[in-house]
Design a protein around this motif. Structure first.
Motif, PDB file in Angstrom:
ATOM      1  N   TRP A 122       0.807  -1.220   0.000  1.00  0.00           N
ATOM      2  CA  TRP A 122       0.000   0.000   0.000  1.00  0.00           C
ATOM      3  C   TRP A 122       0.844   1.276   0.000  1.00  0.00           C
ATOM      4  O   TRP A 122       0.300   2.387  -0.087  1.00  0.00           O
ATOM      5  N   GLN A 123       2.159   1.166   0.083  1.00  0.00           N
ATOM      6  CA  GLN A 123       3.010   2.360   0.130  1.00  0.00           C
ATOM      7  C   GLN A 123       3.292   2.896  -1.275  1.00  0.00           C
ATOM      8  O   GLN A 123       3.722   2.156  -2.155  1.00  0.00           O
ATOM      9  N   LEU A 124       3.067   4.192  -1.438  1.00  0.00           N
ATOM     10  CA  LEU A 124       3.306   4.854  -2.722  1.00  0.00           C
ATOM     11  C   LEU A 124       4.738   5.362  -2.771  1.00  0.00           C
ATOM     12  O   LEU A 124       5.240   5.922  -1.797  1.00  0.00           O
ATOM     13  N   HIS A 125       5.374   5.199  -3.928  1.00  0.00           N
ATOM     14  CA  HIS A 125       6.754   5.668  -4.039  1.00  0.00           C
ATOM     15  C   HIS A 125       7.105   5.931  -5.495  1.00  0.00           C
ATOM     16  O   HIS A 125       6.353   5.595  -6.418  1.00  0.00           O
ATOM     17  N   ASN A 126       8.247   6.551  -5.694  1.00  0.00           N
ATOM     18  CA  ASN A 126       8.835   6.630  -7.025  1.00  0.00           C
ATOM     19  C   ASN A 126      10.347   6.592  -6.890  1.00  0.00           C
ATOM     20  O   ASN A 126      10.915   6.863  -5.825  1.00  0.00           O
ATOM     21  N   ILE A 127      10.996   6.208  -7.976  1.00  0.00           N
ATOM     22  CA  ILE A 127      12.448   6.173  -8.066  1.00  0.00           C
ATOM     23  C   ILE A 127      12.891   7.250  -9.036  1.00  0.00           C
ATOM     24  O   ILE A 127      12.315   7.389 -10.116  1.00  0.00           O
ATOM     25  N   ASP A 128      13.914   8.012  -8.664  1.00  0.00           N
ATOM     26  CA  ASP A 128      14.526   8.924  -9.631  1.00  0.00           C
ATOM     27  C   ASP A 128      16.036   8.868  -9.480  1.00  0.00           C
ATOM     28  O   ASP A 128      16.561   8.493  -8.426  1.00  0.00           O
ATOM     29  N   CYS A 129      16.736   9.198 -10.543  1.00  0.00           N
ATOM     30  CA  CYS A 129      18.194   9.181 -10.526  1.00  0.00           C
ATOM     31  C   CYS A 129      18.730  10.057 -11.646  1.00  0.00           C
ATOM     32  O   CYS A 129      18.042  10.326 -12.636  1.00  0.00           O
ATOM     33  N   ASP A 130      19.959  10.508 -11.480  1.00  0.00           N
ATOM     34  CA  ASP A 130      20.682  11.253 -12.510  1.00  0.00           C
ATOM     35  C   ASP A 130      21.792  10.355 -13.039  1.00  0.00           C
ATOM     36  O   ASP A 130      22.545   9.772 -12.263  1.00  0.00           O
ATOM     37  N   GLY A 131      21.909  10.248 -14.352  1.00  0.00           N
ATOM     38  CA  GLY A 131      22.967   9.445 -14.923  1.00  0.00           C
ATOM     39  C   GLY A 131      22.673   7.961 -14.830  1.00  0.00           C
ATOM     40  O   GLY A 131      21.633   7.538 -14.307  1.00  0.00           O
ATOM     41  N   PRO A 132      23.590   7.122 -15.305  1.00  0.00           N
ATOM     42  CA  PRO A 132      23.375   5.675 -15.256  1.00  0.00           C
ATOM     43  C   PRO A 132      23.304   5.179 -13.815  1.00  0.00           C
ATOM     44  O   PRO A 132      24.008   5.679 -12.941  1.00  0.00           O
ATOM     45  N   ALA A 133      22.458   4.203 -13.576  1.00  0.00           N
ATOM     46  CA  ALA A 133      22.257   3.686 -12.215  1.00  0.00           C
ATOM     47  C   ALA A 133      21.636   2.313 -12.286  1.00  0.00           C
ATOM     48  O   ALA A 133      21.068   1.912 -13.313  1.00  0.00           O
ATOM     49  N   ALA A 134      21.747   1.586 -11.174  1.00  0.00           N
ATOM     50  CA  ALA A 134      21.135   0.260 -11.082  1.00  0.00           C
ATOM     51  C   ALA A 134      20.687   0.008  -9.654  1.00  0.00           C
ATOM     52  O   ALA A 134      21.340   0.454  -8.708  1.00  0.00           O
ATOM     53  N   TRP A 135      19.589  -0.706  -9.507  1.00  0.00           N
ATOM     54  CA  TRP A 135      19.093  -1.055  -8.188  1.00  0.00           C
ATOM     55  C   TRP A 135      18.393  -2.413  -8.254  1.00  0.00           C
ATOM     56  O   TRP A 135      17.943  -2.850  -9.310  1.00  0.00           O
ATOM     57  N   LEU A 136      18.336  -3.063  -7.115  1.00  0.00           N
ATOM     58  CA  LEU A 136      17.791  -4.411  -7.010  1.00  0.00           C
ATOM     59  C   LEU A 136      16.402  -4.342  -6.381  1.00  0.00           C
ATOM     60  O   LEU A 136      16.179  -3.595  -5.423  1.00  0.00           O
TER      61      LEU A 136
END
Length: 208
Positions: free
Chosen positions: A146-160
């Motif tokens: 139920w938690q609302l979120h967003n991801i943002d980043c500058d430049g190349p990036a990676a996350w699991l």
């Protein structure tokens, strides 16, 4: 900031071909790939990689929000792998109750199988930011369904992203600035499992 691309590389090298073929090009947004590294029952472990030219720096309130703010159908755990990746959470309110930013609300199913994604317009709502943090490998960020979120980043990036095998609801809730959600050109399939591995190797070279 620490870089743990060995997790991504080793995961792609060792993943079974049928698991890797669940990966998608331009997942949620252009120049963002979803690489599926592990599958057991309904549990998925995937890495998102943002290539140069992505627009995730715009994925915040007050900007164009190419992906938008959303929740998930299940419990997820986020960890940073490379680059500077920010996770921001929000709370929804009825219009006019506590101010906030008014956004269009949708029910969304990306459908990682061969079915086409489904999108349904719902009533608009106002969102208020509640927290933000940068993802790292050494700290775990968890989100309930139920938690609302967003991801943002500058430049190349990676996350699991580790997804729970328990599905808590049938669709994702999505909030956008735009009056339409254009899915054309998104969720492209890889030609082969080896092309997924080559894709990951090429991305890792950016950080060498």
């Amino acid at each position: 900031m620490e870089t743990r691309l060995d997790i991504l590389l080793n995961g792609a090298i060792n993943a079974p071909d049928d698991v890797l073929l669940m990966s998608r090009l331009h997942c949620h947004a252009r120049n963002v790939s979803s690489i599926v590294l592990h599958r057991k029952d309904d549990h998925l472990l995937r890495a998102f990689i943002a290539w140069p030219g992505h627009l995730l720096s715009e994925n915040r309130l007050g900007k164009s929000m190419p992906v938008g703010i959303h929740d998930h159908r299940y419990f997820v755990i986020l960890r940073g792998l490379a680059g500077s990746v920010r996770n921001t959470t929000y709370e929804e309110f009825p219009l006019g109750q506590y101010g906030g930013t008014v956004l269009n609300k949708w029910a969304f199913e990306s459908r990682i199988t061969n079915e086409s994604p489904r999108i349904e317009r719902l009533a608009s709502r106002a969102l208020v930011q509640t927290s933000e943090e940068f993802l790292t490998w050494s700290s775990i960020t968890s989100l309930t369904h139920w938690q609302l979120h967003n991801i943002d980043c500058d430049g190349p990036a990676a996350w699991l992203v580790s997804e729970s095998s328990r599905i808590d609801k049938p669709s994702t809730t999505l909030y956008t600035v735009a009056d339409q959600v254009n899915l054309e050109g998104l969720y492209g399939e890889f030609e082969s499992a080896e092309s997924v591995r080559d894709h990951v190797r090429e991305f890792a070279r950016i950080f060498n």
